[in-house]
Design an enzyme around this catalytic site. Structure first.
Site: not given
Length: 237
Positions: A190, A70, A43
């Site tokens: 998450h 991401e 990410h």
């Protein structure tokens, strides 16, 4: 079996803290795959405080499983993804100064923007996923954007589960069932951990992939990286 994609941002954070190349991100990503993980996630953020944009290119020939990038689809990110051509791009509405992801897309308000970006990625044969909260109308909105998958934002589940509230999984299960009915694949991520991943997996229909980084790397400090990867794989069976 739900696939495990390991987010290696924390490895890059540790590397960057000393300005050198220890730990070596490419070696760790290779080892994680060799240990059995089915994917690598990164990410990159605009300030490159952990994953650097160059890392995305360097990892491309190293990742022989699924490669998931991401990020917020700002122009620089879009160009990066189009050039690297990962297996999957996951769109996340991060603010520039966000410490970590903290909300899913409003897929209704941002439908036209998301549809345009997703169309561009699909032209490049990149699977698309949209980060969403467990709200049914957001799943329906994701369908309208043309996304291939959703990624359910699981922080609320993880927080409530830690307090003993197992019913916190219910909106996620409902949204997953809706996504399956709409023909959209289901990912999640998450704050998923060894403590909650088995329960979550058992209650989410059609769960294709989980992306786990912070908890997995933290747990590995005590239990060892190879051991932890295989503990996740066992729980996801």
């Amino acid at each position: 079996m739900t696939k495990l994609s390991v987010n290696v941002n924390k490895i890059a954070t540790l590397r960057n803290s000393r300005g050198g190349d220890t730990p070596n991100l490419l070696k760790v990503a290779t080892d994680i795959q060799d240990f059995g993980a089915e994917g690598i996630t990164i990410h990159p953020r605009p300030d490159e405080r952990h994953i650097r944009y160059q890392d995305a290119y360097d990892l491309k020939p190293i990742v022989y499983t699924e490669y998931n990038i991401e990020g917020n689809p700002i122009p620089k990110f879009v160009e990066l993804v189009k050039e690297v051509k990962p297996t999957q791009v996951t769109l996340v509405p991060d603010a520039v100064d966000a410490i970590t992801s903290n909300a899913g897309w409003d897929t209704i308000e941002h439908k036209d923007f998301l549809r345009e970006v997703i169309s561009e990625f699909k032209k490049n044969d990149i699977r698309t996923s949209v980060f969403v909260d467990p709200v049914e109308k957001m799943i329906e909105g994701a369908k309208e954007t043309g996304a291939d998958r959703i990624e359910l934002y699981t922080e609320t589940f993880a927080s409530e589960y830690a307090k003993g509230n197992k019913d916190a999984v219910l909106p996620y299960a409902t949204c997953a069932m809706l996504a399956v009915d709409l023909g959209i694949g289901v990912n999640a991520g998450h704050d998923l951990s060894l403590d909650n991943i088995k329960f979550f997996k058992e209650n989410i229909p059609g769960l294709l992939e989980v992306s786990i980084g912070h908890a997995l790397i933290s747990e590995s400090l005590y239990l060892g990286l190879e051991n932890v990867v295989n503990m996740y794989l066992h729980r996801l069976k």
